[in-house]
Design an enzyme around this catalytic site. Structure first.
Site: not given
Length: 523
Positions: A84, A171, A216-217, A338, A344, A346, A351, A378, A383, A386
């Site tokens: 690890s 541990n 809304t919506h 682009s 373009k 962007n 995003e 444990y 391991q 992480k």
């Protein structure tokens, strides 16, 4: 073990050089002094070539620090699969911090001498310096950050280092390191949340009085002040910070001294090490101390909610930056182009904020699945906790930082927004409120205004374009004061409930955040 000299500018105390044999680390007869021209690198040149093609000659492997009961070495495949160090070396600072505190406690309790403690601490400080200077060689055959540092310390200072693991297991060691790391990570995330909040409030201050359509919506609903919308994100971020602070409080308990799972019969002082490391207290139950990963799940859950909030912000602003909306324009500093379409521009940062939320949520799911079937105490499965945590924290920090950068580099297109406001009958609910104030039940008011909107749709006009006679044909209660409620500007003026989008209400919200975030009004 041969040594390698690397030039440096500072001096250190002399340490004996140690070499490995099959079953022990024994001192060589000579000493090397650290001076202004040289420092000792702790590992062999051969170790630096671990990634080179394997030799056809058999090589004797270094005996593991836990290898006393084993007669054979693990295979290369097992060693590669179980290591690890490739990722948990990120815990080196916390590991060294914990070892210093542990050594000091052992000395105080009479489990090592003060001289050994001082030698160990000096050795750990040298190892930390080597790591931060990029001179330390991380060895896969030493498995993890704990064994790398302990073995290197033994190479460096000899017998005293062998006392460091007294009343300690990997541990409780890794659980302590990980809690320290998560505590630091939480502090860093909260700081970046505050930076984004400040950027949002400052953007709000720059756009006083700007009315935008509220949705809304994803359909036009009511007019709102842009400041009000921006402060909605500030509120969400405040809850994000609050969740992290709550998580930090539960993170901040010390597993060190729990050992493998059952504690120890040696006279250690867990309260001393807990205090030295800035924890609230030692964990009460040694089994829980080494097996608990709730604190990690809670951190990743908090990160996931923050990521969802940032993703929603990203989605909204990507839409607003489109030609279809045209409500905001990002500067060139936070835009990309682009490879094929020259025209373009962007809003890629937002995003990607939207996209990276997926991996933050995925990291949480990975940890939940990892932990769901583990018996106490444990298990080596842990391991695998992480990398998702490191990934989640890295992602959320990046998302917060780039979002703040984006906020500081956009402008709102007032003319485009102003032209867009008449569409959608945004003042319809305010007109219903007018009728309620005249004594009409709300459901009846709703019906009357609905028929008024239908009339406008058929005539392609707005509510404020209807004459009083036309309104009276729908209900005679309408009077000429109705026009004080029609149009988005008038509609905004009528909002007065606590937390609403009314000008005075929003001004109060701004004052609150300016004071809470210590923002200068002169910026």
């Amino acid at each position: 073990m041969e040594s390698l000299l690397i030039s440096s500018s500072s001096s250190l105390t002399s340490f004996p050089i140690f070499s490995s044999s099959k079953h022990a680390l024994t001192p060589k007869p000579q000493n090397l002094s650290f001076n202004s021209n040289a420092r000792l690198v702790l590992f062999t040149c051969a170790a630096q070539q671990m990634n080179s093609p394997p030799s056809t000659e058999a090589k004797e492997k270094e005996v593991k620090l836990w290898g006393g009961r084993f007669e054979e070495s693990v295979t290369d495949a097992v060693e590669k699969f179980t290591e690890s160090i490739s990722f948990d070396k990120a815990l080196y600072k916390q590991d060294i911090m914990g070892s210093k505190a542990h050594a000091s406690m052992l000395a105080k309790q009479g489990l090592m001498s003060d001289s050994d403690r001082d030698t160990i601490i000096k050795g750990l400080e040298e190892i930390e310096r080597q790591i931060e200077a990029g001179q330390f060689v991380w060895r896969t055959d030493r498995e993890d950050v704990h064994m790398n540092i302990e073995a290197a310390l033994t190479d460096l200072v000899g017998e005293p280092a062998k006392k460091l693991h007294t009343a300690r297991s990997r541990n409780d060691q890794v659980a302590t390191d990980f809690r320290l790391w998560c505590r630091d990570a939480i502090d860093g995330i909260i700081s970046r949340i505050k930076n984004l909040q400040i950027a949002m409030v400052e953007l709000a201050l720059q756009n006083e009085g700007l009315i935008v359509p509220g949705y809304t919506h994803l359909q036009r609903a009511q007019p709102v002040l842009l400041q009000h919308l921006l402060l909605a994100y500030v509120e969400q971020l405040e809850r994000d910070a609050g969740r992290l602070l709550d998580c930090r409080a539960r993170v901040n308990f010390c597993p060190l001294g729990a050992c493998a799972l059952a504690g120890t019969g040696l006279p250690i002082d867990r309260f001393m090490t807990s205090d030295a490391l800035g924890f609230t207290a030692p964990m009460r139950n040694s089994i829980d101390a080494v097996s608990d990963r709730d604190f990690v799940l809670e951190l990743l859950s908090a990160n996931s909610i923050t990521a969802v909030h940032l993703s929603r912000l990203g989605e909204e602003w990507v839409l607003w930056a489109s030609e279809e909306f045209g409500f905001l324009t990002p500067s060139d500093k936070v835009s990309t182009g682009s490879s094929i379409m020259p025209q373009k521009k962007n809003p890629d940062p937002m995003e990607l904020v939207r996209g990276k939320s997926a991996r933050v949520i995925g990291d949480l799911v990975s940890l939940l699945v990892l932990c769901k079937g583990l018996p106490h105490a444990y298990n080596r499965d842990l391991q695998e906790d992480k990398e998702p945590v490191f990934d989640s924290v890295k992602a959320i920090v990046g998302m917060l930082e780039v979002s703040a950068e984006f906020v500081q580099n956009i402008s709102f297109n007032r003319e485009r927004i102003q032209k867009a406001l008449p569409a959608g009958h945004l003042d319809a609910t305010t007109l219903a409120d007018y009728l309620v104030k005249k004594g009409i039940p709300f459901r009846t008011s709703h019906d009357i205004v609905g028929r008024s909107v239908a009339s406008c749709v058929s005539r392609n006009c707005e509510l404020q374009d209807l004459s009083l006679d036309e309104l009276n044909s729908l209900n005679p209660i309408f009077d000429k004061d109705v026009y004080e409620y029609l149009g988005v500007e008038n509609s905004i003026k009528k909002f007065r409930s606590y937390g609403s989008t009314g000008s005075e209400c929003v001004a109060g919200q701004l004052d609150y955040w300016i004071d809470k975030l210590s923002i200068s009004r002169e910026r």
